[in-house]
Design a protein around this motif. Structure first.
Motif, mmCIF file in Angstrom:
data_model
loop_
_atom_site.group_PDB
_atom_site.id
_atom_site.type_symbol
_atom_site.label_atom_id
_atom_site.label_comp_id
_atom_site.label_asym_id
_atom_site.label_seq_id
_atom_site.Cartn_x
_atom_site.Cartn_y
_atom_site.Cartn_z
ATOM 1 N N LYS A 39 0.835 -1.207 0.000
ATOM 2 C CA LYS A 39 0.000 0.000 0.000
ATOM 3 C C LYS A 39 0.868 1.255 0.000
ATOM 4 C CE LYS A 39 -3.754 2.230 2.584
ATOM 5 N NZ LYS A 39 -4.767 2.088 1.534
ATOM 6 N N GLY A 40 0.497 2.214 -0.851
ATOM 7 C CA GLY A 40 1.230 3.469 -0.921
ATOM 8 C C GLY A 40 2.497 3.396 -1.741
ATOM 9 N N GLY A 41 2.675 2.306 -2.506
ATOM 10 C CA GLY A 41 3.894 2.159 -3.289
ATOM 11 C C GLY A 41 3.657 2.367 -4.774
ATOM 12 N N LYS A 42 4.705 2.764 -5.494
ATOM 13 C CA LYS A 42 4.608 2.939 -6.942
ATOM 14 C C LYS A 42 6.002 2.861 -7.565
ATOM 15 C CE LYS A 42 5.083 7.967 -7.165
ATOM 16 N NZ LYS A 42 4.571 9.198 -7.798
ATOM 17 N N ALA A 43 6.050 2.422 -8.816
ATOM 18 C CA ALA A 43 7.302 2.438 -9.569
ATOM 19 C C ALA A 43 7.617 3.873 -9.963
ATOM 20 C CB ALA A 43 7.174 1.555 -10.805
ATOM 21 N N VAL A 44 8.905 4.224 -9.991
ATOM 22 C CA VAL A 44 9.319 5.592 -10.322
ATOM 23 C C VAL A 44 10.194 5.545 -11.575
ATOM 24 C CG1 VAL A 44 10.334 7.720 -9.437
ATOM 25 C CG2 VAL A 44 9.194 6.155 -7.864
ATOM 26 N N ASP A 45 11.490 5.414 -11.418
ATOM 27 C CA ASP A 45 12.363 5.257 -12.578
ATOM 28 C C ASP A 45 12.239 3.834 -13.124
ATOM 29 O OD1 ASP A 45 13.574 7.856 -12.568
ATOM 30 O OD2 ASP A 45 14.674 7.247 -10.778
ATOM 31 N N GLU A 46 12.427 3.702 -14.430
ATOM 32 C CA GLU A 46 12.289 2.396 -15.065
ATOM 33 C C GLU A 46 13.418 1.464 -14.639
ATOM 34 O OE1 GLU A 46 11.709 0.439 -19.527
ATOM 35 O OE2 GLU A 46 12.030 2.591 -19.273
ATOM 36 N N ALA A 47 13.054 0.267 -14.191
ATOM 37 C CA ALA A 47 14.044 -0.727 -13.786
ATOM 38 C C ALA A 47 14.634 -1.412 -15.009
ATOM 39 C CB ALA A 47 13.395 -1.757 -12.867
ATOM 40 N N PRO A 48 15.779 -2.078 -14.885
ATOM 41 C CA PRO A 48 16.350 -2.820 -16.010
ATOM 42 C C PRO A 48 15.354 -3.857 -16.546
ATOM 43 C CG PRO A 48 17.940 -2.628 -14.232
ATOM 44 C CD PRO A 48 16.649 -2.114 -13.692
ATOM 45 N N ALA A 49 15.508 -4.213 -17.807
ATOM 46 C CA ALA A 49 14.604 -5.174 -18.435
ATOM 47 C C ALA A 49 14.587 -6.481 -17.651
ATOM 48 C CB ALA A 49 15.052 -5.433 -19.875
ATOM 49 N N GLY A 50 13.389 -6.985 -17.413
ATOM 50 C CA GLY A 50 13.235 -8.242 -16.700
ATOM 51 C C GLY A 50 13.265 -8.124 -15.190
ATOM 52 N N VAL A 51 13.391 -6.891 -14.670
ATOM 53 C CA VAL A 51 13.452 -6.666 -13.223
ATOM 54 C C VAL A 51 12.176 -5.948 -12.770
ATOM 55 C CG1 VAL A 51 14.691 -5.536 -11.338
ATOM 56 C CG2 VAL A 51 15.953 -6.547 -13.247
ATOM 57 N N LYS A 52 11.541 -6.465 -11.733
ATOM 58 C CA LYS A 52 10.315 -5.863 -11.195
ATOM 59 C C LYS A 52 10.443 -5.780 -9.681
ATOM 60 C CE LYS A 52 5.270 -6.219 -11.261
ATOM 61 N NZ LYS A 52 4.103 -7.053 -11.690
ATOM 62 N N LEU A 53 10.823 -4.598 -9.190
ATOM 63 C CA LEU A 53 11.084 -4.401 -7.773
ATOM 64 C C LEU A 53 9.900 -3.774 -7.054
ATOM 65 C CD1 LEU A 53 14.712 -3.032 -8.154
ATOM 66 C CD2 LEU A 53 14.069 -5.292 -7.281
ATOM 67 N N SER A 54 9.707 -4.176 -5.806
ATOM 68 C CA SER A 54 8.663 -3.586 -4.971
ATOM 69 C C SER A 54 9.017 -3.842 -3.508
ATOM 70 C CB SER A 54 7.281 -4.170 -5.302
ATOM 71 O OG SER A 54 7.248 -5.557 -5.033
ATOM 72 N N THR A 55 8.239 -3.268 -2.612
ATOM 73 C CA THR A 55 8.436 -3.479 -1.173
ATOM 74 C C THR A 55 7.094 -3.767 -0.510
ATOM 75 O OG1 THR A 55 8.171 -1.118 -0.692
ATOM 76 C CG2 THR A 55 10.426 -1.924 -1.063
ATOM 77 N N THR A 56 7.164 -4.322 0.689
ATOM 78 C CA THR A 56 5.955 -4.528 1.486
ATOM 79 C C THR A 56 6.231 -4.170 2.942
ATOM 80 O OG1 THR A 56 6.464 -6.861 1.927
ATOM 81 C CG2 THR A 56 5.060 -6.364 0.008
ATOM 82 N N LEU A 57 5.172 -3.773 3.626
ATOM 83 C CA LEU A 57 5.176 -3.514 5.058
ATOM 84 C C LEU A 57 4.048 -4.325 5.691
ATOM 85 C CD1 LEU A 57 5.572 0.359 4.890
ATOM 86 C CD2 LEU A 57 7.189 -1.182 6.032
ATOM 87 N N PRO A 58 4.121 -4.602 6.989
ATOM 88 C CA PRO A 58 3.007 -5.311 7.625
ATOM 89 C C PRO A 58 1.739 -4.480 7.577
ATOM 90 C CG PRO A 58 4.535 -4.485 9.263
ATOM 91 C CD PRO A 58 5.205 -4.294 7.941
#
Length: 237
Positions: A39-58
Motif C-alpha cells: 500500500k502506498g507504493g509505486k514504480a518511479v524510474d524504469e528498472a532494467p529489463a526483466g526486473v520488477k522491484l517492490s516493497t511490502t510492510l506489515p
C-alpha cells in the motif's frame, strides 16, 4: 505416601505450572503483524529489463504504550525474471514514527535525510535474484501523540535512480487506547493522537501516499554509497 496421593499432588503441580505459563505477559511488539502490503507504493524510474522491484510492510503493527517501542518488517522483492543488479533499500521515518535501528543497515546522517524526515537507514541489498525477496527487522519508536509515517525507497547502488518507493505511508488508528498495554496501528490510516488536542491534528493531505522524497532538492549520501536522493515526478496524463 500412597501412589494415589502422589499422583494427585503431581497433577496439582502440573496444573499450577501450566496456569503460570498462561499468565505470562507477552510483548506488545511481538503480535502478529498480519499480511504484508505494498500500500502506498509505486514504480518511479524504469528498472532494467526483466526486473520488477517492490516493497511490502506489515498491514498492522503494535505499539507498547509504556515504552512507545514497536517492531516492523520491511521487505524488498524482485518479481521479475532477471537478477536486479546491485540495489539498496532505504527505511525512513517521519513525524511520530522514528526508526531506531534496522538490522544489517547503516544510519543515514541527519544532514543527509530527506526534508521532513527524522531518521533513516540505508540497507545494501546487493543483487536480488529473480523471484527472491529480502526482509529487514526494523526497530522503531512511535509517539502516539503525533501522526507517524514510514517510507521505503528502492534505489540503484549509486543512488541515481529510484526504482520503487512505498510511502511515506502512515501507520495509525482513529481509536487510540492509551490505557491498554499496547495500541494496534493499521497501515494507511492517519493516526488520531492520544490527548485533548487529538481532534486538532492537521490533515496530511490527499497526496500523502505519493509524496516524493527530496522534492526540495535535498541530497542524500547513503552510508557506503554516494548518490543523489531524488524522485522525479511523472508527467500528468
Amino acid at each position: 505416601m500412597s501412589s494415589r496421593r502422589m499422583a494427585a499432588i503431581t497433577g496439582s503441580l502440573l496444573t499450577a505450572s501450566f496456569s503460570a505459563v498462561l499468565l505470562l505477559p507477552h510483548s506488545a511488539v511481538a503480535d502478529d503483524q498480519g499480511p504484508a502490503s505494498s500500500k502506498g507504493g509505486k514504480a518511479v524510474d524504469e528498472a532494467p529489463a526483466g526486473v520488477k522491484l517492490s516493497t511490502t510492510l506489515p498491514s498492522r503493527i503494535s505499539v507498547d504504550n509504556s515504552s512507545q517501542k514497536t517492531a516492523i518488517t520491511a521487505t524488498v522483492k524482485n518479481d521479475g525474471s532477471k537478477d536486479s543488479g546491485d540495489i539498496q533499500l532505504l527505511v525512513v521515518g517521519f513525524d511520530g514514527l522514528k526508526v531506531d535501528d534496522v538490522k544489517g543497515c547503516s544510519a543515514i546522517a541527519k544532514k543527509d535525510l530527506p526534508e521532513g524526515s527524522n531518521s533513516g537507514f540505508s540497507c545494501p541489498v546487493g543483487s536480488l535474484a529473480a523471484g527472491r525477496s529480502k526482509s529487514y527487522a526494523v526497530d522503531a519508536t512511535y509517539d502516539l501523540g503525533k501522526a507517524g509515517k514510514i517510507c521505503l525507497p528502492v534505489k540503484s547502488a549509486d543512488g541515481k535512480k529510484t526504482f520503487w518507493q512505498q510511502g511515506p505511508v502512515p501507520f495509525g488508528t482513529t481509536n487510540p487506547s492509551p490505557n491498554a498495554p499496547a495500541t494496534p496501528l493499521l497501515l494507511g490510516t492517519d493516526n488520531k493522537p492520544v490527548g485533548p488536542s487529538g481532534d486538532q491534528l492537521p490533515r496530511t493531505g490527499a497526496g500523502r501516499d505519493v509524496l516524493p522524497l527530496g522534492a526540495a532538492g535535498g541530497a542524500l549520501i547513503a552510508a557506503g554509497a554516494a548518490g543523489m536522493w531524488w524522485t522525479r515526478r511523472r508527467p500528468q496524463g
